[in-house]
Write a protein that holds these residues in place. Structure first.
Motif, PDB file in Angstrom:
ATOM      1  N   ALA A 189      -1.972 -26.296  39.323  1.00  0.00           N
ATOM      2  CA  ALA A 189      -1.540 -27.306  38.349  1.00  0.00           C
ATOM      3  C   ALA A 189      -2.289 -27.156  37.042  1.00  0.00           C
ATOM      4  O   ALA A 189      -1.698 -27.211  35.951  1.00  0.00           O
ATOM      5  CB  ALA A 189      -1.752 -28.706  38.923  1.00  0.00           C
ATOM      6  N   ASN A 190      -3.604 -26.965  37.120  1.00  0.00           N
ATOM      7  CA  ASN A 190      -4.395 -26.833  35.907  1.00  0.00           C
ATOM      8  C   ASN A 190      -4.007 -25.575  35.138  1.00  0.00           C
ATOM      9  O   ASN A 190      -3.911 -25.598  33.904  1.00  0.00           O
ATOM     10  CB  ASN A 190      -5.881 -26.794  36.267  1.00  0.00           C
ATOM     11  N   MET A 191      -3.745 -24.487  35.862  1.00  0.00           N
ATOM     12  CA  MET A 191      -3.391 -23.227  35.204  1.00  0.00           C
ATOM     13  C   MET A 191      -2.018 -23.297  34.545  1.00  0.00           C
ATOM     14  O   MET A 191      -1.848 -22.903  33.395  1.00  0.00           O
ATOM     15  CB  MET A 191      -3.447 -22.084  36.231  1.00  0.00           C
ATOM     16  N   THR A 192      -1.018 -23.828  35.265  1.00  0.00           N
ATOM     17  CA  THR A 192       0.315 -23.908  34.684  1.00  0.00           C
ATOM     18  C   THR A 192       0.344 -24.901  33.522  1.00  0.00           C
ATOM     19  O   THR A 192       1.019 -24.668  32.511  1.00  0.00           O
ATOM     20  CB  THR A 192       1.360 -24.314  35.743  1.00  0.00           C
ATOM     21  N   ALA A 250      -7.080 -32.472  31.834  1.00  0.00           N
ATOM     22  CA  ALA A 250      -8.147 -31.469  31.925  1.00  0.00           C
ATOM     23  C   ALA A 250      -7.893 -30.275  30.993  1.00  0.00           C
ATOM     24  O   ALA A 250      -8.818 -29.798  30.332  1.00  0.00           O
ATOM     25  CB  ALA A 250      -8.321 -30.999  33.371  1.00  0.00           C
ATOM     26  N   PRO A 251      -6.642 -29.759  30.908  1.00  0.00           N
ATOM     27  CA  PRO A 251      -6.399 -28.673  29.952  1.00  0.00           C
ATOM     28  C   PRO A 251      -6.668 -29.045  28.503  1.00  0.00           C
ATOM     29  O   PRO A 251      -6.963 -28.172  27.689  1.00  0.00           O
ATOM     30  CB  PRO A 251      -4.909 -28.355  30.172  1.00  0.00           C
ATOM     31  N   LEU A 252      -6.551 -30.329  28.164  1.00  0.00           N
ATOM     32  CA  LEU A 252      -6.898 -30.725  26.797  1.00  0.00           C
ATOM     33  C   LEU A 252      -8.350 -30.379  26.502  1.00  0.00           C
ATOM     34  O   LEU A 252      -8.707 -30.015  25.381  1.00  0.00           O
ATOM     35  CB  LEU A 252      -6.664 -32.228  26.601  1.00  0.00           C
ATOM     36  N   TRP A 264      -2.708 -15.256  31.725  1.00  0.00           N
ATOM     37  CA  TRP A 264      -1.601 -14.805  32.564  1.00  0.00           C
ATOM     38  C   TRP A 264      -1.940 -13.550  33.352  1.00  0.00           C
ATOM     39  O   TRP A 264      -1.163 -13.128  34.208  1.00  0.00           O
ATOM     40  CB  TRP A 264      -0.368 -14.576  31.692  1.00  0.00           C
ATOM     41  N   THR A 265      -3.079 -12.934  33.066  1.00  0.00           N
ATOM     42  CA  THR A 265      -3.524 -11.764  33.838  1.00  0.00           C
ATOM     43  C   THR A 265      -4.827 -12.077  34.576  1.00  0.00           C
ATOM     44  O   THR A 265      -4.839 -12.222  35.797  1.00  0.00           O
ATOM     45  CB  THR A 265      -3.718 -10.546  32.920  1.00  0.00           C
ATOM     46  N   ALA A 266      -5.923 -12.224  33.831  1.00  0.00           N
ATOM     47  CA  ALA A 266      -7.232 -12.411  34.466  1.00  0.00           C
ATOM     48  C   ALA A 266      -7.342 -13.736  35.215  1.00  0.00           C
ATOM     49  O   ALA A 266      -7.848 -13.786  36.345  1.00  0.00           O
ATOM     50  CB  ALA A 266      -8.339 -12.319  33.412  1.00  0.00           C
ATOM     51  N   LEU A 267      -6.871 -14.827  34.603  1.00  0.00           N
ATOM     52  CA  LEU A 267      -7.022 -16.132  35.254  1.00  0.00           C
ATOM     53  C   LEU A 267      -6.168 -16.228  36.510  1.00  0.00           C
ATOM     54  O   LEU A 267      -6.662 -16.597  37.584  1.00  0.00           O
ATOM     55  CB  LEU A 267      -6.662 -17.250  34.275  1.00  0.00           C
ATOM     56  N   VAL A 268      -4.887 -15.888  36.394  1.00  0.00           N
ATOM     57  CA  VAL A 268      -4.019 -15.921  37.580  1.00  0.00           C
ATOM     58  C   VAL A 268      -4.535 -14.943  38.631  1.00  0.00           C
ATOM     59  O   VAL A 268      -4.531 -15.237  39.831  1.00  0.00           O
ATOM     60  CB  VAL A 268      -2.564 -15.592  37.200  1.00  0.00           C
ATOM     61  N   GLY A 269      -5.027 -13.783  38.184  1.00  0.00           N
ATOM     62  CA  GLY A 269      -5.505 -12.771  39.116  1.00  0.00           C
ATOM     63  C   GLY A 269      -6.746 -13.171  39.882  1.00  0.00           C
ATOM     64  O   GLY A 269      -6.928 -12.770  41.042  1.00  0.00           O
ATOM     65  N   LEU A 307       8.772 -22.661  35.873  1.00  0.00           N
ATOM     66  CA  LEU A 307       8.851 -23.213  34.525  1.00  0.00           C
ATOM     67  C   LEU A 307       7.920 -22.455  33.576  1.00  0.00           C
ATOM     68  O   LEU A 307       8.298 -22.109  32.451  1.00  0.00           O
ATOM     69  CB  LEU A 307       8.477 -24.694  34.578  1.00  0.00           C
ATOM     70  N   THR A 308       6.701 -22.178  34.030  1.00  0.00           N
ATOM     71  CA  THR A 308       5.710 -21.503  33.192  1.00  0.00           C
ATOM     72  C   THR A 308       6.095 -20.050  32.927  1.00  0.00           C
ATOM     73  O   THR A 308       5.952 -19.550  31.802  1.00  0.00           O
ATOM     74  CB  THR A 308       4.319 -21.568  33.850  1.00  0.00           C
ATOM     75  N   ALA A 309       6.579 -19.363  33.960  1.00  0.00           N
ATOM     76  CA  ALA A 309       6.963 -17.957  33.803  1.00  0.00           C
ATOM     77  C   ALA A 309       8.139 -17.807  32.843  1.00  0.00           C
ATOM     78  O   ALA A 309       8.149 -16.920  31.972  1.00  0.00           O
ATOM     79  CB  ALA A 309       7.304 -17.346  35.161  1.00  0.00           C
ATOM     80  N   THR A 310       9.145 -18.666  32.981  1.00  0.00           N
ATOM     81  CA  THR A 310      10.307 -18.557  32.092  1.00  0.00           C
ATOM     82  C   THR A 310       9.939 -18.936  30.653  1.00  0.00           C
ATOM     83  O   THR A 310      10.458 -18.340  29.706  1.00  0.00           O
ATOM     84  CB  THR A 310      11.460 -19.447  32.591  1.00  0.00           C
ATOM     85  N   GLN A 311       9.046 -19.908  30.492  1.00  0.00           N
ATOM     86  CA  GLN A 311       8.586 -20.246  29.136  1.00  0.00           C
ATOM     87  C   GLN A 311       7.857 -19.063  28.508  1.00  0.00           C
ATOM     88  O   GLN A 311       8.018 -18.765  27.319  1.00  0.00           O
ATOM     89  CB  GLN A 311       7.667 -21.461  29.175  1.00  0.00           C
TER      90      GLN A 311
END
Length: 430
Positions: A110-113, A274-276, A310-315, A342-346
């Motif tokens: 949730a925090n990442m997306t 939290a993302p803010l 989208w690479t290091a964090l997800v990985g 939703l995040t991938a298509t955006q």
């Protein structure tokens, strides 16, 4: 860059005041954290927030000055990595905890997306708005406007080198489509994404760099003797990174406590409040560049941050989950599958929008409206509809701008310096 006129003591004096003010502002937040003093949520948000912003100012100065010694692409990449350290700290904490407590798994995703969609849906349009206001102000003052913007229709022009980020982001987006299809983030996928991130850092480090045009504090740092300049830049990077990591948790905690006091759901707190906190440093840095007539660099910071996330964090999420005692994959529930879709298509639409290396006002509005729509319409059906709109718009842009698609995909893997082909000129009708 050589220094034909070695700096005098006056240069150091010009650095003492701004760096001293930044240090004092950051110090109060660090002191509160190290002493363990509990403060009300609002005071915590203000205290830790301004400290993080102060560290972001210092990062912006050091990042600009670093272009004297390293390629501009690598400077932006390193700056983006440090700026999103809070995001790493929060997400990896949840992923590691999920190894022994599966109930924590949805929070990591949730925090990442949330942070990713905030970056594109709000961050990119906001930078364009700031660039537009700065452009109008320059016109009123009759001073030189940002050379990276065009007036009619208003748009930010990105350098050809940003095709490296766009190409890697598109490759990573295709890889991450496996996540909603399988309902998990596997360690194997994590390793592939981390390898892609390592390649990205190496790739941008090999790029050519133009002579940087430094102003203000960055100029003062850049005119220092070589050893002093490098020592100053490294020191600022390290101290700012430590401050951001140290204050990320108390800032996020203050936001969450304040949200709970207002009766806001925990999941929404983790995904959006939290993302803010975690996105604040990179937003501040990007805004500073846009205000100073460097809008393309501001977008470049956010684009590099997106590649990092989208690479290091997800990985790293499934690896942290494995180290925390979990299995070979971080599981996703149905809600998280929707969020990843939703995040991938955006993300794919974001790449499609920048294929012509122009970020225009109309597409900024489209990004923001679609992003905001998910707050107004919160059902599963609404999220899937918005995902479909993202995908349809992306496919349409890929078709219209098809001549730019292959050069963008291959850009990260081409090293010979070539002229931008005529086919890559922006299609104004798109």
């Amino acid at each position: 860059m050589s220094n034909p006129h070695p700096p005098t003591a006056s240069v150091w004096r010009r650095l003492v005041l701004p760096l001293g003010v930044v240090a004092l502002i950051a110090a109060q937040g660090v002191a509160l954290t190290l002493t363990g003093v509990h403060v009300p949520p609002l005071i915590g948000v203000l205290s830790f927030g301004v400290a993080i912003v102060a560290a972001a100012f210092a990062l912006a100065w050091a990042g600009e000055a670093a272009e004297v010694d390293i390629s501009g692409g690598l400077a932006v990449g390193l700056l983006a990595i440090i700026a999103i350290l809070p995001e790493y700290a929060i997400d990896l904490y949840f992923a590691f905890s999920a190894g022994s407590d599966p109930s924590q798994a949805p929070y990591a995703a949730a925090n990442m997306t949330g942070s990713n969609r905030l970056l594109l849906g709000f961050g990119w349009p906001f930078i364009l708005l700031v660039a537009f206001l700065a452009f109008l102000a320059a016109r009123r003052r009759r001073t030189p406007a940002d050379p990276d913007v065009q007036a009619k229709p208003f748009a930010i022009r990105l350098p050809h080198g940003n095709r490296v980020e766009l190409g890697l982001l598109l490759v990573a987006s295709v890889l991450t489509l496996v996540i909603p299809l399988t309902g998990q983030i596997h360690v194997v996928l994590g390793v592939l994404l981390l390898a892609l991130f390592a390649y990205y850092l190496w790739r941008v480090s090999t790029g050519e760099s133009d002579e940087p045009e430094l102003v203000g504090v960055a100029h003062s740092i850049g005119t220092l003797p070589t050893r002093a300049r490098r020592a100053t830049v490294v020191t600022i990077f390290v101290l700012a990174a430590v401050i951001i990591l140290l204050l990320a948790e108390p800032f996020a905690t203050s936001l969450v406590e304040g949200g709970r006091a207002l009766g806001i759901d925990d999941f929404l707190l983790v995904q959006w409040l939290a993302p803010l906190a975690s996105e604040a440093p990179e937003f501040v840095i990007a805004v500073l560049f846009a205000l100073r007539g460097k809008a393309a660099m501001g977008i470049g910071i956010l684009l590099a941050s997106k590649v990092n996330q989208w690479t290091a964090l997800v990985g790293t999420l499934p690896i942290a989950h494995l180290i925390g005692g979990g299995g070979m994959a971080l599981p996703m529930d149905a809600r998280q599958v929707e969020e990843f879709t939703l995040t991938a298509t955006q993300t794919i639409l974001g790449v499609a929008m920048l294929l012509t290396l122009r970020f225009s006002g109309r597409w900024a509005v489209a990004l923001f409206v679609l992003f905001a729509a998910t707050f107004v319409f919160t059902s599963t059906e609404a999220r899937l509809i918005v995902s479909a709109v993202y995908a349809v718009l992306a496919v349409a842009l890929f078709v219209v701008r098809r001549r730019t698609l292959l050069p963008t995909i291959t850009a990260p893997f081409r090293f010979a310096k070539r002229e931008e082909p005529a086919a890559l000129e922006p299609e104004r009708s798109a």
